[in-house]
Design an enzyme around this catalytic site. Structure first.
Site, short mmCIF file in Angstrom:
data_model
loop_
_atom_site.label_atom_id
_atom_site.label_comp_id
_atom_site.label_asym_id
_atom_site.label_seq_id
_atom_site.Cartn_x
_atom_site.Cartn_y
_atom_site.Cartn_z
CB SER A 11 -0.89 -0.02 1.26
OG SER A 11 -1.27 1.28 1.63
N1 LIG Z 1 -6.76 7.89 1.72
C1 LIG Z 1 -6.35 6.73 2.48
C2 LIG Z 1 -6.36 5.51 1.58
C3 LIG Z 1 -6.20 4.22 2.37
C4 LIG Z 1 -6.54 3.00 1.51
O1 LIG Z 1 -7.40 3.06 0.62
N2 LIG Z 1 -5.85 1.89 1.78
C5 LIG Z 1 -6.08 0.69 1.01
C6 LIG Z 1 -4.75 0.03 0.67
S1 LIG Z 1 -3.80 1.11 -0.37
C7 LIG Z 1 -6.87 -0.32 1.86
O2 LIG Z 1 -6.63 -0.43 3.03
N3 LIG Z 1 -7.80 -1.04 1.24
C8 LIG Z 1 -8.55 -2.05 1.90
C9 LIG Z 1 -10.01 -1.80 1.97
O3 LIG Z 1 -10.46 -0.69 1.59
O4 LIG Z 1 -10.74 -2.72 2.40
C10 LIG Z 1 -4.98 6.98 3.10
O5 LIG Z 1 -4.23 7.81 2.58
O6 LIG Z 1 -4.66 6.35 4.13
#
Ligand SMILES: N[C@@H](CCC(=O)N[C@@H](CS)C(=O)NCC(=O)O)C(=O)O
Length: 219
Positions: A11
């Site tokens: 990530s």
């Molecule tokens: N805007 C957030 C984005 C966080 C995000 O979307 N993380 C993703 C991985 S890159 C995630 O955890 N996805 C899993 C889900 O949404 O279930 C940040 O900057 O922390």
């Protein structure tokens, strides 16, 4: 009380926070979350972060998500004098401006690079244009900023934006039209002693992880 960081190294937002932790030399407990098997949807993780995203930080019972907010919190709480998040209101505003810019850029990267992988349909012309315009604007800004995005010192603006380079690199996005952006990336890669520790993911590892994630989404 230790600080816990719920993370997944594929990530970009996580890697931005991780580089901040290394830059500030903070003692943090890293807790892996395997997104490809849905660990982020377990009740105990949802109790910390109902948005089920990584990175999520827990500091003495205080849970925080959103990478930029976490980076700002770590500086405010543990390194208030650090130049990573300058105290001067104008310099700080420029860092905040860049963090807002790269949040927009991340959405554009997702629309052009990730959404097509998951949907099987090519990105729309509008989303490609939006991403190209942002990269062009960034490249223009970096003509004047030789080494760093803001001022003449490394800031959160650099660490946050740098973390997204891997998405372009691993998807073989053509960045030849953005020489200043490429120069800025190469400069930081050479300068930051923890760059490879945090960002050292091979193409094979990346492709395998994407395949694992897609298989889990398809189920
Ligand atoms: N805007 C957030 C984005 C966080 C995000 O979307 N993380 C993703 C991985 S890159 C995630 O955890 N996805 C899993 C889900 O949404 O279930 C940040 O900057 O922390």
């Amino acid at each position: 009380m230790p600080i816990d960081l719920y993370f997944n190294r594929f990530s970009g937002p996580v890697r931005a926070v991780w580089m901040t932790i290394r830059q500030l030399k903070l003692d943090v407990n890293f807790k892996p979350v395997d997104l490809a098997v849905g660990e982020q949807l377990k009740p105990e993780f949802l109790a910390l972060n109902p948005l089920h995203t990584v990175p999520t930080l827990v500091d003495d019972g205080f849970a925080l998500w959103e990478s930029r907010a976490i980076m700002q919190y770590l500086c405010n709480r543990y390194a208030p004098d650090s130049t990573l998040y300058p105290k001067d209101p104008k310099q700080r505003a420029l860092v905040d401006r860049s963090l807002n810019f790269d949040l927009t850029l991340l959405g554009q990267i997702e629309a052009v690079i990730f959404a097509p992988v998951f949907s099987g349909a090519p990105p729309s012309a509008d989303t490609v244009t939006a991403l190209n315009n942002s990269l062009k604007n960034l490249d223009q800004v970096l003509i004047k900023q030789n080494k760093y995005l803001v001022g003449d010192q490394l800031t959160l603006a650099d660490l946050s934006l740098l973390a997204y380079w891997m998405y372009l690199e691993k998807s073989h996005t053509d960045v030849s039209a953005y020489p200043n952006y490429q120069r800025w990336v190469a400069g930081l890669q050479a300068e930051l002693p923890y760059y490879d520790e945090v960002n050292g993911i091979s193409q094979t590892e990346w492709d395998q992880e994407m395949a694992r994630y897609m298989a889990s989404v398809a189920k």
